[in-house]
Design a protein around this motif. Structure first.
Motif, PDB file in Angstrom:
ATOM      1  N   LEU A 312       0.835  -1.204   0.000  1.00 47.65           N
ATOM      2  CA  LEU A 312       0.000   0.000   0.000  1.00 47.65           C
ATOM      3  C   LEU A 312       0.869   1.253   0.000  1.00 47.65           C
ATOM      4  O   LEU A 312       2.088   1.186   0.208  1.00 47.65           O
ATOM      5  N   PRO A 313       0.267   2.433  -0.189  1.00 52.93           N
ATOM      6  CA  PRO A 313       1.012   3.675   0.041  1.00 52.93           C
ATOM      7  C   PRO A 313       1.439   3.760   1.505  1.00 52.93           C
ATOM      8  O   PRO A 313       0.791   3.196   2.391  1.00 52.93           O
ATOM      9  N   ALA A 314       2.528   4.447   1.754  1.00 54.89           N
ATOM     10  CA  ALA A 314       3.064   4.526   3.121  1.00 54.89           C
ATOM     11  C   ALA A 314       3.448   5.954   3.463  1.00 54.89           C
ATOM     12  O   ALA A 314       3.687   6.784   2.582  1.00 54.89           O
ATOM     13  N   THR A 315       3.517   6.207   4.754  1.00 57.08           N
ATOM     14  CA  THR A 315       3.965   7.510   5.249  1.00 57.08           C
ATOM     15  C   THR A 315       4.406   7.336   6.693  1.00 57.08           C
ATOM     16  O   THR A 315       4.421   6.216   7.213  1.00 57.08           O
ATOM     17  N   GLY A 316       4.771   8.432   7.347  1.00 52.36           N
ATOM     18  CA  GLY A 316       5.140   8.362   8.746  1.00 52.36           C
ATOM     19  C   GLY A 316       3.909   8.103   9.604  1.00 52.36           C
ATOM     20  O   GLY A 316       2.863   8.717   9.396  1.00 52.36           O
ATOM     21  N   ALA A 317       4.027   7.170  10.536  1.00 47.78           N
ATOM     22  CA  ALA A 317       2.897   6.774  11.378  1.00 47.78           C
ATOM     23  C   ALA A 317       3.057   7.394  12.761  1.00 47.78           C
ATOM     24  O   ALA A 317       3.971   7.020  13.508  1.00 47.78           O
ATOM     25  N   ILE A 318       2.179   8.337  13.099  1.00 50.73           N
ATOM     26  CA  ILE A 318       2.328   9.085  14.349  1.00 50.73           C
ATOM     27  C   ILE A 318       2.247   8.169  15.564  1.00 50.73           C
ATOM     28  O   ILE A 318       3.069   8.256  16.482  1.00 50.73           O
ATOM     29  N   ALA A 319       1.245   7.279  15.593  1.00 47.12           N
ATOM     30  CA  ALA A 319       1.054   6.414  16.766  1.00 47.12           C
ATOM     31  C   ALA A 319       2.244   5.482  16.962  1.00 47.12           C
ATOM     32  O   ALA A 319       2.745   5.305  18.081  1.00 47.12           O
ATOM     33  N   ARG A 320       2.719   4.861  15.885  1.00 46.73           N
ATOM     34  CA  ARG A 320       3.859   3.944  15.997  1.00 46.73           C
ATOM     35  C   ARG A 320       5.149   4.689  16.295  1.00 46.73           C
ATOM     36  O   ARG A 320       6.009   4.194  17.023  1.00 46.73           O
ATOM     37  N   THR A 321       5.285   5.909  15.763  1.00 45.70           N
ATOM     38  CA  THR A 321       6.466   6.715  16.078  1.00 45.70           C
ATOM     39  C   THR A 321       6.486   7.078  17.559  1.00 45.70           C
ATOM     40  O   THR A 321       7.529   6.999  18.223  1.00 45.70           O
ATOM     41  N   ALA A 322       5.316   7.471  18.090  1.00 44.30           N
ATOM     42  CA  ALA A 322       5.238   7.798  19.521  1.00 44.30           C
ATOM     43  C   ALA A 322       5.532   6.571  20.379  1.00 44.30           C
ATOM     44  O   ALA A 322       6.225   6.660  21.403  1.00 44.30           O
ATOM     45  N   THR A 323       5.022   5.400  19.968  1.00 42.82           N
ATOM     46  CA  THR A 323       5.322   4.157  20.689  1.00 42.82           C
ATOM     47  C   THR A 323       6.807   3.858  20.656  1.00 42.82           C
ATOM     48  O   THR A 323       7.397   3.435  21.661  1.00 42.82           O
ATOM     49  N   ASN A 324       7.419   4.100  19.515  1.00 40.05           N
ATOM     50  CA  ASN A 324       8.859   3.885  19.351  1.00 40.05           C
ATOM     51  C   ASN A 324       9.654   4.739  20.331  1.00 40.05           C
ATOM     52  O   ASN A 324      10.573   4.263  21.005  1.00 40.05           O
ATOM     53  N   ILE A 325       9.255   6.006  20.446  1.00 41.94           N
ATOM     54  CA  ILE A 325       9.963   6.922  21.350  1.00 41.94           C
ATOM     55  C   ILE A 325       9.765   6.514  22.802  1.00 41.94           C
ATOM     56  O   ILE A 325      10.717   6.463  23.593  1.00 41.94           O
ATOM     57  N   ARG A 326       8.495   6.236  23.169  1.00 39.82           N
ATOM     58  CA  ARG A 326       8.215   5.859  24.548  1.00 39.82           C
ATOM     59  C   ARG A 326       8.879   4.536  24.935  1.00 39.82           C
ATOM     60  O   ARG A 326       9.107   4.279  26.122  1.00 39.82           O
ATOM     61  N   SER A 327       9.185   3.715  23.943  1.00 33.65           N
ATOM     62  CA  SER A 327       9.855   2.433  24.222  1.00 33.65           C
ATOM     63  C   SER A 327      11.368   2.581  24.320  1.00 33.65           C
ATOM     64  O   SER A 327      12.070   1.592  24.543  1.00 33.65           O
ATOM     65  N   GLY A 328      11.883   3.801  24.123  1.00 38.83           N
ATOM     66  CA  GLY A 328      13.308   4.054  24.320  1.00 38.83           C
ATOM     67  C   GLY A 328      14.151   4.183  23.080  1.00 38.83           C
ATOM     68  O   GLY A 328      15.387   4.196  23.157  1.00 38.83           O
ATOM     69  N   ALA A 329      13.550   4.300  21.895  1.00 43.25           N
ATOM     70  CA  ALA A 329      14.318   4.410  20.653  1.00 43.25           C
ATOM     71  C   ALA A 329      15.185   5.663  20.645  1.00 43.25           C
ATOM     72  O   ALA A 329      14.771   6.719  21.136  1.00 43.25           O
ATOM     73  N   ARG A 330      16.368   5.520  20.059  1.00 44.45           N
ATOM     74  CA  ARG A 330      17.290   6.660  19.988  1.00 44.45           C
ATOM     75  C   ARG A 330      17.729   6.971  18.563  1.00 44.45           C
ATOM     76  O   ARG A 330      18.070   8.109  18.260  1.00 44.45           O
ATOM     77  N   THR A 331      17.759   5.964  17.699  1.00 47.44           N
ATOM     78  CA  THR A 331      18.235   6.168  16.334  1.00 47.44           C
ATOM     79  C   THR A 331      17.341   5.406  15.355  1.00 47.44           C
ATOM     80  O   THR A 331      16.477   4.610  15.760  1.00 47.44           O
ATOM     81  N   PRO A 332      17.549   5.595  14.031  1.00 49.68           N
ATOM     82  CA  PRO A 332      16.762   4.860  13.030  1.00 49.68           C
ATOM     83  C   PRO A 332      16.952   3.349  13.078  1.00 49.68           C
ATOM     84  O   PRO A 332      16.176   2.624  12.436  1.00 49.68           O
ATOM     85  N   VAL A 333      17.923   2.865  13.813  1.00 47.40           N
ATOM     86  CA  VAL A 333      18.105   1.412  13.933  1.00 47.40           C
ATOM     87  C   VAL A 333      16.845   0.769  14.517  1.00 47.40           C
ATOM     88  O   VAL A 333      16.474  -0.359  14.162  1.00 47.40           O
ATOM     89  N   ALA A 334      16.140   1.470  15.401  1.00 48.63           N
ATOM     90  CA  ALA A 334      14.902   0.941  15.976  1.00 48.63           C
ATOM     91  C   ALA A 334      13.870   0.689  14.887  1.00 48.63           C
ATOM     92  O   ALA A 334      13.169  -0.334  14.897  1.00 48.63           O
ATOM     93  N   GLY A 335      13.775   1.604  13.930  1.00 49.20           N
ATOM     94  CA  GLY A 335      12.847   1.410  12.813  1.00 49.20           C
ATOM     95  C   GLY A 335      13.239   0.234  11.939  1.00 49.20           C
ATOM     96  O   GLY A 335      12.383  -0.488  11.421  1.00 49.20           O
TER      97      GLY A 335
END
Length: 567
Positions: A312-335
């Motif tokens: 499908l088409p894709a873009t930045g996902a606000i909810a998943r990005t916020a979850t990523n941050i709250r889970s301790g992500a620091r760099t694009p390696v988390a993505g």
């Protein structure tokens, strides 16, 4: 360092992906933080990717394939350290409409064309033009999309049996569901309602463990163990195939090129808006700053690649990005780890994913629609004058009852006309009287003592959508920035909802850095709009002053000790 080396360094930092910059000083401690966050957001992305695909009229694996490929590309080539890319709810309405009108081939063409457009926007730097879309338009179509998504989930939420496909129109869809309401499944309704309740309660009590994961596992286990007669992904789609997706090139049809131009622009603009909004939210949460042009370039690459695997088409996902941050992500390696996690599920646990009940996905998507709607913004816009209310209402109604493309176009045209009216209304011609001269003394800086603990900025001219990013850029670029910041509004002739939000964001940014924002000298239109919108809630009633003289007096009363400020 020679000038050529300096220029080369600046050019590298301007165009280098965030992953390249982050890996220059990478450590094992950072990797473990990224690993934990990536695994968490990967599990969160699984039910969302499947749900978005099903709601768009595609198979659930199309959503997973999209999340794997685009999530990896956006993390590797993007301009944000913590952005998570993939399919999102914003595209559901657009994608389902394109498939209904032009089939899957038309969707793939549209996605790749939008990808090329996003790449060009990133390379040329025109991607930042999305700031010219006023906030009432963004909120209007976001509210509308959320409502439409919720309506598409009612069938599976209540387990209603409908012969054939549901109508694509909002009213027709509701009429069909009401007509067949007698076929409602009690087990499906109970499971879906339980999922919604579990997610809401769990996210409040245990926010570090996303409720989506818990609801997905719990709902699937209950249906399987209880032997409930509820439709699952396997029973509707025949399961999810294990292994890597097949690579195939979509069939391009020259006769559709012009027809698909309008939806292509919609997909591209929606992708740009969503990704940059998500990146801005991430910046607020982390205190970092993303590179907009690099981010749009990566979004373009991801959308060119997604159709190659049937995605499908894709873009930045606000909810998943916020979850990523709250889970301790620091760099694009988390993505990247998030994408690998989804790939591992495809390779080793696809049969288990086929057991997920459709009612569980419907419950999850209803929560997503509730969260993405930004419903609280409606109350804010309602306080900011009839023009912003009108733009929001037109965009919202057309998104729900007509078409997203038409809604955005109409909202932009109406906003532009009101913009011209608002700017024209700020032009005045009046005589300079002695009283006017005396009144201006309080606003003159020449005879004022400006202490070291105060930084003063001013806005000159209309502060409306299209110019609001200049404020944050000016304040962030100031070095050093004093503990107390005074923003002079004496020469700001007009403001709108987007301008108010920009000042609100700056106030929050300063507060997070132990600094205080004072506003002074607002003219009649800005002062009236700030009063209507109860803007004092964001900066404090005592911090909105009538002149710079009063602002300096207020600053003296707030003079902090040196240790209270984080430089």
């Amino acid at each position: 360092m020679h000038l050529r080396q300096v220029l080369a360094r600046l050019s590298f930092e301007r165009w280098a992906p965030a992953s390249v910059l982050a890996l220059q000083n990478y450590s094992s401690r950072t990797f473990f933080a990224d690993l934990t966050a990536g695994l968490t957001v990967g599990l969160v992305a699984l039910p969302l990717a499947m749900a978005f695909a099903v709601s768009s009229g595609m198979s659930p694996q199309a959503g997973i394939y999209c999340a794997v490929v685009t999530g990896l590309i956006i993390s590797v080539f993007g301009g944000s350290n913590v952005q998570i890319g993939g399919p999102t709810g914003a595209f559901v309405v657009v994608v389902s409409g394109i498939i209904a009108a032009h089939g899957v081939d038309g969707l793939f063409m549209c996605t790749m064309m939008a990808g090329v457009l996003l790449v060009l926007m990133g390379i040329t730097g025109t991607g930042t033009a999305v700031r010219f879309i006023p906030r009432p338009v963004v909120i209007g179509f976001t509210n509308g999309i959320a409502l439409v998504i919720a309506s598409t989930q009612l069938k599976d939420f209540f387990g209603i049996s409908v012969p054939g496909a549901l109508p694509g129109e909002f009213v027709g869809r509701l009429e069909t569901l009401i007509e067949h309401a007698g076929t409602t499944s009690v087990p499906a309704t109970a499971i879906a309602a339980g999922v919604v309740l579990l997610i809401v309660v769990w996210n409040r009590l245990v926010p570090r463990v996303p409720g989506y994961i818990v609801a997905l596992v719990a709902g699937t286990i209950i249906v399987a163990v209880g032997g409930l007669n509820v439709e699952t992904i396997g029973s509707r789609f025949g399961g999810i195939p294990s292994g890597l997706p097949e690579l195939h090139f979509p069939r391009f049809r020259a006769d559709l090129m012009l027809t698909l131009l309008s939806p292509t622009l919609t997909v591209a603009m929606l992708g740009a808006i969503e990704s940059l909004m998500s990146a801005v939210v991430a910046d607020r949460m982390t205190g970092q700053r993303h590179n907009s042009n690099v981010e749009l370039f990566a979004q373009g690459l991801a959308n060119i690649a997604s159709p190659l695997v049937g995605g499908l088409p894709a873009t930045g996902a606000i909810a998943r990005t916020a979850t990523n941050i709250r889970s301790g992500a620091r760099t694009p390696v988390a993505g990247m780890v998030h994408a690998v996690t989804l790939l591992a599920i495809l390779l080793f646990a696809a049969p288990l994913a086929g057991r997920v009940p459709m009612a569980v996905l419907a419950g999850i998507l209803l929560v997503v629609a509730r969260n993405m709607g930004e419903w609280h913004e409606i109350g804010e816009l309602w306080k900011q004058g009839w023009t912003d209310r009108l733009v929001w209402m037109v965009t919202f109604v057309l998104t729900v009852f007509a078409d997203l493309t038409v809604a955005v176009e109409a909202g932009m045209i109406l906003a532009a006309l009101l913009f011209i009216r608002r700017v024209a209304s700020t032009t005045t011609v009046s005589q300079v009287t002695r009283a006017y001269v005396e009144e201006g003394r309080d606003h003159i800086l020449q005879d004022k003592d400006i202490p070291d603990y105060v930084s003063i900025f001013r806005i000159h001219g209309p502060f409306l959508f299209g110019s609001t990013d200049k404020l944050a850029a000016a304040i962030e670029a100031a070095e050093p920035l004093a503990p107390i910041v005074i923003l002079r509004l004496r020469n700001m002739t007009a403001i709108d909802a987007t301008g108010l939000r920009a000042i609100q964001d700056v106030a929050g940014w300063l507060k997070n850095r132990n600094r205080v924002l004072l506003l002074c000298g607002a003219m009649s239109q800005p002062a009236k709009l700030m009063e209507q919108s109860e803007f004092h809630r964001h900066v404090g009633s005592d911090n909105i002053l009538s002149s710079v003289e009063e602002a300096l007096a207020r600053a003296r009363s707030l003079q902090p000790t040196p240790t209270a400020v984080t430089r």
